[in-house]
Design a protein around this motif. Structure first.
Motif, PDB file in Angstrom:
ATOM      1  N   LYS A  16       0.845  -1.187   0.000  1.00 23.70           N
ATOM      2  CA  LYS A  16       0.000   0.000   0.000  1.00 23.70           C
ATOM      3  C   LYS A  16       0.884   1.241   0.000  1.00 23.70           C
ATOM      4  O   LYS A  16       2.071   1.182   0.336  1.00 23.70           O
ATOM      5  CB  LYS A  16      -0.907   0.031   1.247  1.00 23.70           C
ATOM      6  CG  LYS A  16      -1.967  -1.048   1.305  1.00 23.70           C
ATOM      7  CD  LYS A  16      -2.824  -0.849   2.544  1.00 23.70           C
ATOM      8  CE  LYS A  16      -3.918  -1.900   2.659  1.00 23.70           C
ATOM      9  NZ  LYS A  16      -4.749  -1.686   3.872  1.00 23.70           N
ATOM     10  N   ASN A  38       2.026   4.724   1.534  1.00 25.98           N
ATOM     11  CA  ASN A  38       2.090   5.511   2.751  1.00 25.98           C
ATOM     12  C   ASN A  38       2.409   6.938   2.321  1.00 25.98           C
ATOM     13  O   ASN A  38       3.405   7.177   1.645  1.00 25.98           O
ATOM     14  CB  ASN A  38       3.182   4.958   3.670  1.00 25.98           C
ATOM     15  CG  ASN A  38       3.357   5.753   4.948  1.00 25.98           C
ATOM     16  OD1 ASN A  38       3.280   6.974   4.947  1.00 25.98           O
ATOM     17  ND2 ASN A  38       3.625   5.054   6.039  1.00 25.98           N
ATOM     18  N   LYS A  51       5.978   7.808   3.821  1.00 22.72           N
ATOM     19  CA  LYS A  51       7.135   6.961   3.515  1.00 22.72           C
ATOM     20  C   LYS A  51       7.115   6.369   2.115  1.00 22.72           C
ATOM     21  O   LYS A  51       8.106   5.789   1.677  1.00 22.72           O
ATOM     22  CB  LYS A  51       7.222   5.822   4.537  1.00 22.72           C
ATOM     23  CG  LYS A  51       7.475   6.284   5.958  1.00 22.72           C
ATOM     24  CD  LYS A  51       7.641   5.102   6.899  1.00 22.72           C
ATOM     25  CE  LYS A  51       7.979   5.567   8.309  1.00 22.72           C
ATOM     26  NZ  LYS A  51       8.207   4.443   9.231  1.00 22.72           N
ATOM     27  N   ARG A 108       5.440   3.698  -0.869  1.00 25.43           N
ATOM     28  CA  ARG A 108       4.863   2.357  -0.905  1.00 25.43           C
ATOM     29  C   ARG A 108       5.557   1.440   0.082  1.00 25.43           C
ATOM     30  O   ARG A 108       6.784   1.448   0.212  1.00 25.43           O
ATOM     31  CB  ARG A 108       4.971   1.786  -2.312  1.00 25.43           C
ATOM     32  CG  ARG A 108       4.203   0.482  -2.521  1.00 25.43           C
ATOM     33  CD  ARG A 108       4.264   0.042  -3.966  1.00 25.43           C
ATOM     34  NE  ARG A 108       3.686   1.054  -4.847  1.00 25.43           N
ATOM     35  CZ  ARG A 108       3.675   0.943  -6.175  1.00 25.43           C
ATOM     36  NH1 ARG A 108       4.252  -0.093  -6.768  1.00 25.43           N
ATOM     37  NH2 ARG A 108       3.121   1.890  -6.902  1.00 25.43           N
ATOM     38  N   GLY A 109       4.771   0.646   0.796  1.00 26.28           N
ATOM     39  CA  GLY A 109       5.352  -0.263   1.788  1.00 26.28           C
ATOM     40  C   GLY A 109       4.443  -1.437   2.064  1.00 26.28           C
ATOM     41  O   GLY A 109       3.308  -1.514   1.568  1.00 26.28           O
ATOM     42  N   TRP A 110       4.941  -2.361   2.869  1.00 26.47           N
ATOM     43  CA  TRP A 110       4.181  -3.570   3.222  1.00 26.47           C
ATOM     44  C   TRP A 110       3.297  -3.308   4.438  1.00 26.47           C
ATOM     45  O   TRP A 110       3.764  -2.771   5.441  1.00 26.47           O
ATOM     46  CB  TRP A 110       5.130  -4.719   3.545  1.00 26.47           C
ATOM     47  CG  TRP A 110       5.847  -5.312   2.366  1.00 26.47           C
ATOM     48  CD1 TRP A 110       7.184  -5.272   2.116  1.00 26.47           C
ATOM     49  CD2 TRP A 110       5.260  -6.054   1.289  1.00 26.47           C
ATOM     50  NE1 TRP A 110       7.480  -5.928   0.951  1.00 26.47           N
ATOM     51  CE2 TRP A 110       6.318  -6.426   0.423  1.00 26.47           C
ATOM     52  CE3 TRP A 110       3.964  -6.437   0.966  1.00 26.47           C
ATOM     53  CZ2 TRP A 110       6.107  -7.162  -0.737  1.00 26.47           C
ATOM     54  CZ3 TRP A 110       3.757  -7.168  -0.195  1.00 26.47           C
ATOM     55  CH2 TRP A 110       4.817  -7.524  -1.030  1.00 26.47           C
ATOM     56  N   PHE A 111       2.031  -3.726   4.341  1.00 21.35           N
ATOM     57  CA  PHE A 111       1.075  -3.615   5.443  1.00 21.35           C
ATOM     58  C   PHE A 111       0.528  -4.996   5.770  1.00 21.35           C
ATOM     59  O   PHE A 111       0.341  -5.832   4.869  1.00 21.35           O
ATOM     60  CB  PHE A 111      -0.073  -2.676   5.070  1.00 21.35           C
ATOM     61  CG  PHE A 111       0.278  -1.209   5.105  1.00 21.35           C
ATOM     62  CD1 PHE A 111      -0.166  -0.398   6.137  1.00 21.35           C
ATOM     63  CD2 PHE A 111       1.078  -0.652   4.113  1.00 21.35           C
ATOM     64  CE1 PHE A 111       0.168   0.946   6.166  1.00 21.35           C
ATOM     65  CE2 PHE A 111       1.420   0.688   4.134  1.00 21.35           C
ATOM     66  CZ  PHE A 111       0.961   1.493   5.172  1.00 21.35           C
ATOM     67  N   ASN A 134       9.670  -0.257   4.408  1.00 23.60           N
ATOM     68  CA  ASN A 134      10.148   1.064   4.781  1.00 23.60           C
ATOM     69  C   ASN A 134      10.926   0.996   6.094  1.00 23.60           C
ATOM     70  O   ASN A 134      10.835   0.016   6.838  1.00 23.60           O
ATOM     71  CB  ASN A 134       8.977   2.045   4.906  1.00 23.60           C
ATOM     72  CG  ASN A 134       8.469   2.492   3.547  1.00 23.60           C
ATOM     73  OD1 ASN A 134       9.242   2.781   2.647  1.00 23.60           O
ATOM     74  ND2 ASN A 134       7.156   2.537   3.382  1.00 23.60           N
ATOM     75  N   GLU A 157      -3.659  -4.215   9.126  1.00 28.69           N
ATOM     76  CA  GLU A 157      -3.637  -2.851   8.571  1.00 28.69           C
ATOM     77  C   GLU A 157      -2.471  -2.002   9.074  1.00 28.69           C
ATOM     78  O   GLU A 157      -2.340  -0.834   8.705  1.00 28.69           O
ATOM     79  CB  GLU A 157      -4.957  -2.110   8.854  1.00 28.69           C
ATOM     80  CG  GLU A 157      -6.184  -2.817   8.315  1.00 28.69           C
ATOM     81  CD  GLU A 157      -6.104  -3.046   6.805  1.00 28.69           C
ATOM     82  OE1 GLU A 157      -5.648  -2.138   6.084  1.00 28.69           O
ATOM     83  OE2 GLU A 157      -6.474  -4.145   6.356  1.00 28.69           O
ATOM     84  N   THR A 158      -1.583  -2.563   9.909  1.00 31.28           N
ATOM     85  CA  THR A 158      -0.418  -1.832  10.397  1.00 31.28           C
ATOM     86  C   THR A 158       0.728  -1.958   9.391  1.00 31.28           C
ATOM     87  O   THR A 158       0.959  -3.039   8.839  1.00 31.28           O
ATOM     88  CB  THR A 158       0.049  -2.398  11.752  1.00 31.28           C
ATOM     89  OG1 THR A 158      -1.030  -2.318  12.685  1.00 31.28           O
ATOM     90  CG2 THR A 158       1.246  -1.640  12.285  1.00 31.28           C
ATOM     91  N   GLU A 159       1.450  -0.861   9.156  1.00 31.45           N
ATOM     92  CA  GLU A 159       2.606  -0.981   8.274  1.00 31.45           C
ATOM     93  C   GLU A 159       3.713  -1.766   8.973  1.00 31.45           C
ATOM     94  O   GLU A 159       3.965  -1.593  10.158  1.00 31.45           O
ATOM     95  CB  GLU A 159       3.147   0.387   7.852  1.00 31.45           C
ATOM     96  CG  GLU A 159       4.306   0.237   6.868  1.00 31.45           C
ATOM     97  CD  GLU A 159       4.784   1.525   6.229  1.00 31.45           C
ATOM     98  OE1 GLU A 159       5.521   1.443   5.227  1.00 31.45           O
ATOM     99  OE2 GLU A 159       4.421   2.611   6.735  1.00 31.45           O
ATOM    100  N   CYS A 206       7.592  -2.404   9.221  1.00 34.90           N
ATOM    101  CA  CYS A 206       8.840  -1.708   8.906  1.00 34.90           C
ATOM    102  C   CYS A 206      10.042  -2.437   9.494  1.00 34.90           C
ATOM    103  O   CYS A 206       9.940  -3.084  10.544  1.00 34.90           O
ATOM    104  CB  CYS A 206       8.815  -0.276   9.450  1.00 34.90           C
ATOM    105  SG  CYS A 206       7.597   0.799   8.662  1.00 34.90           S
TER     106      CYS A 206
END
Length: 416
Positions: free
Chosen positions: A49, A51, A54, A56-59, A231, A258-260, A262
């Motif tokens: 998704k 951010n 930051k 695009r990153g993994w959620f 990220n 739903e939490t990123e 990192c």
């Protein structure tokens, strides 16, 4: 956890065999992913998704338990640290500028990164899908991204000429459109700069720095595909582990849906340092803010101090200390500890008073800035090991307890 550790044990067996074949310059590892893991299946737990801060990153797509392996991957390319034994990032402070700056231009690459850049270009020549299916997806992705970044500046003419020749070779193949080749020439150096990760095999082991028993010569710089979308955060909720060229990303705490997710782009032992120190080590296009009151407390006079910008007690210092006679080593460690804490030893205090005019010599000695907190931690560990070897168990146990407190209060949860 047993399932994970047993798989890693098999990889460590391969790592030990590789080092045994050439302890100082082992060949490039090319380990197979363990059975049960597939490179490219992070969608079991995560989704990509955007951010707004930051990128695009993994959620987390579901609630994820601590200790879950999110990704087990091999790199697109890897270079070994020994390929440039003098490779390091130099930092210097301008005399008239309180802000710290890199000796290299901000858009430059380290020597190892430039070697990696050339290897990636060669891979694209052999297989253009390396670009179209993997590298093309990585940051910087858009024209807007590129405009916000400095262009690559290569200070090594030979490296630059090699890269130009490789780009020309890609062009001569006519396997990619002209516009794509132009895109590669602009983006690939920046893709390397913003996406590489270091890969150290079991750096948490006491023997890691040892030339005889450790894995330090297997260390390298890698560029991965899917792991590159993680990220950075100075309070990471996932950790990365490497054995040779195989990297695991594992949750270090329970993560709600739903939490990123990192990781840290820095070694975990420096995450407790002030934000400005972390920023200069990151050398990225983003900056961090303070997130740890302990960092402010330990370095409350940091703006007036001129301490080191990278840890001092590195592998070489540790090996040098461990080569000493135990009693001589204890004396050296105690002397270094005063410096690491920014304090003045009784001997240095006496010498300063004798050499200085009045109290000026003492005042100059007191201006020593503390080193990194991990420097003091590494010295504590070496001292505890030395006391253990001398049979002074009670003294060693007291220091080991200090080491545990550092791990509990300064490192991410469940750190190795």
């Amino acid at each position: 956890f047993f399932f994970i550790s047993s798989k890693m044990e098999m990889l460590l067996d391969q790592a030990e065999a590789l080092i045994a074949s050439n302890p100082e310059r082992p060949s490039l590892p090319d380990f197979s992913l363990p059975d049960g893991y597939e490179d490219g299946t992070p969608d079991l737990f995560m989704t990509l998704k955007d951010n707004l801060v930051k990128g695009r990153g993994w959620f987390a797509s579901q609630n994820i338990a601590a200790g879950t392996v999110l990704i087990c991957a091999k790199p697109i390319a890897m270079v070994m640290d020994w390929q440039d034994p003098d490779d390091s990032i130099s930092f210097e402070r301008e005399e008239d500028d309180e802000d710290m700056s890199f000796e290299n231009e901000v858009s430059g690459l380290s020597k190892l990164n430039e070697i990696l850049l050339l290897e990636l270009a060669r891979l694209i020549i052999r297989d253009p899908s390396v670009w179209t299916e993997k590298l093309n997806e990585l940051f910087p992705r858009t024209a807007e991204d590129l405009e916000a970044l400095d262009v690559w500046v290569c200070k090594d003419d030979d490296m630059f000429l090699q890269f130009e020749r490789l780009i020309n070779e890609i062009q001569e193949q006519k396997s990619l459109p002209e516009a794509v080749i132009k895109d590669i020439s602009k983006r690939l150096p920046l893709i390397v700069r913003y996406n590489v990760l270091s890969a150290e095999t079991s750096p948490e082991l006491m023997v890691h720095p040892s030339p005889e028993q450790g894995y330090s010569t297997l260390s390298g710089t890698c560029l991965y595909h899917l792991p590159s979308f993680f990220n950075h955060d100075s309070r990471p909720n996932a950790s990365r582990y490497a054995v040779g060229d195989v990297m695991y990303i594992v949750t270090n705490q329970d993560i709600p849906a739903e939490t990123e997710i990192c990781i840290s782009y820095l070694e975990h032992e420096v995450l407790c340092e002030p934000a400005k120190v972390r920023n200069i080590m990151l050398n990225m296009d983003f900056t961090e803010t303070e997130n740890d009151a302990t960092a402010e407390e330990v370095h409350d006079n940091d703006e007036e101090e001129d301490g080191p910008d990278i840890p001092v007690v590195d592998v070489d210092v540790q090996n040098e200390l461990m080569s000493m006679d135990p009693m001589e080593r204890l004396e050296a460690i105690d002397s270094l500890m005063f410096q690491a804490l920014g304090e003045v030893s009784p001997l240095a205090e006496e010498e300063a008073l004798m050499e200085g005019e009045g109290n000026s010599g003492m005042e100059e000695a007191m201006n020593n800035a503390p080193w990194f907190e991990c420097d003091a931690q590494n010295l504590r560990i070496l001292k505890a090991l030395t006391l253990d070897s001398l049979g002074r168990m009670e003294e060693a146990f007291s220091i080991w307890k200090e080491c545990v407190v550092f791990c509990q209060t300064k490192l991410p949860p469940n750190d190795e």
